[in-house]
Design a protein around this motif. Structure first.
Motif, mmCIF file in Angstrom:
data_model
loop_
_atom_site.group_PDB
_atom_site.id
_atom_site.type_symbol
_atom_site.label_atom_id
_atom_site.label_comp_id
_atom_site.label_asym_id
_atom_site.label_seq_id
_atom_site.Cartn_x
_atom_site.Cartn_y
_atom_site.Cartn_z
ATOM 1 N N GLN A 138 -36.899 -62.086 52.811
ATOM 2 C CA GLN A 138 -36.608 -63.519 52.889
ATOM 3 C C GLN A 138 -36.432 -63.988 54.326
ATOM 4 O O GLN A 138 -36.915 -65.038 54.727
ATOM 5 C CB GLN A 138 -35.355 -63.807 52.044
ATOM 6 C CG GLN A 138 -35.157 -65.274 51.696
ATOM 7 C CD GLN A 138 -36.381 -65.902 50.993
ATOM 8 O OE1 GLN A 138 -37.070 -65.236 50.214
ATOM 9 N NE2 GLN A 138 -36.662 -67.162 51.303
ATOM 10 N N ASN A 139 -35.742 -63.146 55.085
ATOM 11 C CA ASN A 139 -35.512 -63.419 56.503
ATOM 12 C C ASN A 139 -36.797 -63.767 57.249
ATOM 13 O O ASN A 139 -36.823 -64.659 58.094
ATOM 14 C CB ASN A 139 -34.962 -62.134 57.135
ATOM 15 C CG ASN A 139 -33.667 -62.403 57.815
ATOM 16 O OD1 ASN A 139 -33.296 -63.555 58.012
ATOM 17 N ND2 ASN A 139 -32.972 -61.325 58.173
ATOM 18 N N GLU A 165 -38.436 -67.000 56.370
ATOM 19 C CA GLU A 165 -37.755 -68.146 56.991
ATOM 20 C C GLU A 165 -37.782 -68.095 58.520
ATOM 21 O O GLU A 165 -37.234 -68.967 59.188
ATOM 22 C CB GLU A 165 -36.287 -68.185 56.512
ATOM 23 C CG GLU A 165 -36.177 -68.571 55.040
ATOM 24 C CD GLU A 165 -34.837 -68.207 54.436
ATOM 25 O OE1 GLU A 165 -33.922 -67.833 55.202
ATOM 26 O OE2 GLU A 165 -34.716 -68.290 53.204
ATOM 27 N N ARG A 200 -46.903 -66.778 54.655
ATOM 28 C CA ARG A 200 -45.558 -67.051 54.126
ATOM 29 C C ARG A 200 -45.633 -67.095 52.611
ATOM 30 O O ARG A 200 -45.776 -68.155 52.014
ATOM 31 C CB ARG A 200 -45.042 -68.382 54.660
ATOM 32 C CG ARG A 200 -44.466 -68.243 56.027
ATOM 33 C CD ARG A 200 -43.951 -69.566 56.532
ATOM 34 N NE ARG A 200 -44.042 -69.590 57.973
ATOM 35 C CZ ARG A 200 -43.158 -69.017 58.777
ATOM 36 N NH1 ARG A 200 -42.116 -68.399 58.300
ATOM 37 N NH2 ARG A 200 -43.326 -69.064 60.085
#
Ligand code: NAD
Ligand code: LMR
Ligand code: MG
Length: 615
Positions: A231-232, A235, A243
């Motif tokens: 997730q890091n 984002e 993505r």
């Protein structure tokens, strides 16, 4: 007299022709494509010598070369020897305190002047390896958004499905012989880094050249970008990949299939494809699927197994115990763990131990505890043959004493898991316990070298995946070895490439292990090292390649015939020489014509007439 400006003229079979700008660029690319060490000065524009890292020498271009190539004035007036350039590079690297800056400096050098880069690495492999490879390469992958500057490696994404061959064609060289590919899901012990994983195939292939002399033009790093579940990263504004969450199942498999076929179609059936840092489920599955149909291997499974079995063989000279006299306990039963366990079984078989008996001496733990047939959690398919009909437990610490382990192998991705209690128990189990703390990078190591010595009364035989500084124990200094697949995969690849093998099966990895072990000296062992010094690694890789090559011919896997008489010499002649080449024409001296010499046209005609008159 007129002078030919070097920029837009080419020498085609002795005829000077003028090239349009377009043709000039095309001719240049064709030249670079078709040559590794060879070059055709007449077909390149001067500036190309500076822009192309394969040819650039910076201030080491001589004055003659600068004039001949038309680059005079594009460089500062001073001429520097290679040695002077190396001194400047050493000085520059040392100025950086932040290891990532050292990595960036070296990457830029590699992108600007490839020969200088490899010459620099050769000056001190011990110093530079931890920067371009593990552990700093791990840091570079984590920050790859900062590191990424210019194309070094090819990205093929899930969106390219159906067009993989055409993306592959965009790579500017046609003579690729070796590909290292990752999908970024298990980068070292750092987990899913997606497209940031590109640092790994780049680093692995840098070692092909630095440690084994595989010509850099033969090497192609590839990252398959199928998304990331981190997730890091999704984002992270600097993230460079797609993505999206990872693609799995049929869609993923069909991309891999298309990729494999496209590689062979473009580069030939013997192009070597090394799988690197795939997550467990895909790593083992894909190896099983492709091993017999392509020239491929998985470094984490097979390369790692080879280097650890080498260490175990070398350690027999200290312990005086046979390989089969040990009890092996693994923390981690993934790609590396099971790969190592399987090759230990093969090595025991060579000592005369039956497979079933050999497997009894190997115990494995994974994240769900002991691989017991009675446990409620499923045993991963690739490890079922190693599961035991014993009571399940999650207590690793206690298990070490219960089975009286003599060799601990850490491939768990979890740092510090070989606690002082575990290490002390190992020292109780046996006089010379073997401790392999193999998880990378350094923070993931199951225990440090110092901790291993401190908690085993200095009696352990220790190796780690990432390098550790020398250990001081009881006033004595020990140098621990690096149990890292980098000791073997470059040499194995070299042997495979040199013999044009069409497969790279397990026996080659056992051969490499034996060659590596036989190169461990008594002095290495006295220092506490079960691997040879890295200082001689290139020589070692050549020996591994020669040994592997012999086995390739024995197993009928080679495409190069006739078989070279002397494999070692053949490999020596095959490897890349990173020293600078001279770009001014070197003419061969031919003996002078001893025939009749005439001075004028009239003299010649008179002689001719006189000769014919006589007849
Ligand atoms: N030194 C080398 O040359 C070398 C080579 C390959 C892999 N490695 C390192 O080994 C590690 C594992 O690599 P891999 O390819 O086997 O990964 P993997 O993901 O295939 O396997 C990891 C294994 O560790 C287990 N595990 C996870 N957490 C655990 C815990 N807390 N306790 C016990 N087991 C746990 C998992 O269940 C799995 O069995 C990585 O850190 C990698 O960098 C080192
Ligand atoms: O990359 C390394 O240093 C070794 C190994 O391939 C790993 O994945 O940790
Ligand atoms: Mg790896």
């Amino acid at each position: 007299m007129f002078s030919v400006p070097p920029n837009f003229y080419a020498n085609c079979g002795g005829v000077i022709v003028k090239l349009s700008k377009l043709n000039c660029a095309r001719t240049f690319f064709l030249t670079v494509r078709n040559n590794v060490d060879d070059y055709c000065p007449n077909l390149m524009r001067g500036i190309d010598y500076l822009k192309n890292p394969q040819f650039n020498k910076g201030l080491a271009f001589t004055m003659q070369e600068r004039q001949a190539l038309g680059i005079q004035g594009l460089l500062a007036a001073n001429y520097k020897t290679l040695e002077e350039q190396l001194a400047i590079c050493q000085f520059s690297v040392d100025r950086y305190k932040d290891p990532l800056n050292k990595y960036l400096y070296l990457t830029e050098l590699q992108d600007n002047n490839e020969r200088l880069f490899y010459e620099l690495l050769a000056t001190d492999v011990q110093k530079f390896l931890p920067i371009v490879y593990t552990p700093i390469v791990g840091l570079a992958c984590q920050r790859f958004g900062l590191v990424y500057r210019r194309p070094r490696g090819l990205f093929i994404t899930i969106q390219d499905k159906g067009r993989v061959a055409s993306v592959l064609r965009n790579w500017p060289t046609t003579n690729v012989r070796a590909i290292v590919v990752t999908d970024g899901e298990r980068i070292l012990g750092l987990g899913d880094l997606g497209a940031y994983g590109m640092g790994i195939p780049v680093g692995k292939l840098t070692l092909y050249t630095a440690l084994a002399g595989v010509p850099p033009a033969y090497c192609l790093p590839i990252t398959l970008d199928v998304g990331t579940n981190t997730q890091n990263l999704l984002e992270d504004p600097m993230y460079i990949g797609l993505r999206r969450k990872r693609v799995r199942g049929e869609e993923y498999d069909s991309l891999i299939e298309e990729f494999m076929q496209a590689c062979v179609k473009r580069y030939g059936q013997d192009v070597l494809i090394q799988f690197e840092d795939f997550a467990l489920a895909n790593a083992t599955r894909l190896l099983a699927k492709y091993q017999k149909h392509y020239c491929t291997f998985n470094d984490d499974i097979q390369g790692t197994a080879s280097v650890i079995v080498a260490g175990i063989i070398a350690a027999t000279r200290i312990t005086k115990r046979k390989i089969s006299d040990n009890v092996y306990l693994f923390l981690g039963a993934g790609s590396a763990g099971v790969g190592i366990a399987n090759l230990i079984v093969d090595a025991m078989a060579e000592e005369g131990t039956q497979t079933a008996e050999a497997r009894k001496k190997i115990y494995l733990f994974d994240v769900d505890g002991f691989l017991s047939t009675k446990r409620k959690e499923a045993i991963p398919v690739h490890a079922t043959h190693l599961a035991k009909d014993m009571e399940p437990t999650k207590n690793f610490e206690k298990f070490v004493g219960q089975v009286k382990a003599t060799c601990l192998v850490g491939v768990s991705t979890v740092g510090g898991t070989f606690t002082p209690t575990i290490l002390k128990q190992m020292a109780k189990n046996i006089d010379r316990p073997m401790i392999f703390a193999l998880s990378n990078p350094t923070i993931k190591s199951e225990c440090t070298a110092q901790a291993a010595y401190d908690n085993t009364e200095g009696r352990c035989i220790y190796a780690s995946g990432s390098p550790f500084p020398p250990v001081n124990y009881n006033g004595k200094k020990y140098l621990t070895g690096q149990g890292n697949n980098s000791y073997v995969y470059p040499g194995i690849a070299l042997g495979v490439l040199a013999s044009r093998a069409h497969h790279a099966p397990d026996p080659l990895f056992l051969t490499a292990a034996k060659v590596l072990a036989s190169n461990v000296t008594d002095d290495d062992l006295k220092l506490g090292r079960i691997y040879p010094s890295l200082g001689d690694i290139k020589c070692l890789s050549i020996k591994i390649a020669a040994g592997v090559m012999e086995n390739i011919y024995k197993l009928n896997l080679a495409s190069l015939y006739p078989k070279p008489k002397d494999s070692y010499q053949f490999v020596l002649d095959y490897i890349y020489d990173s020293s600078y080449k001279c770009y001014t024409p070197q003419f061969h001296e031919y003996p002078a014509d001893t025939g009749i010499k005439v001075k004028t046209i009239k003299e010649m005609i008179d002689m001719y007439k006189a000769k014919n008159k006589k007849k």
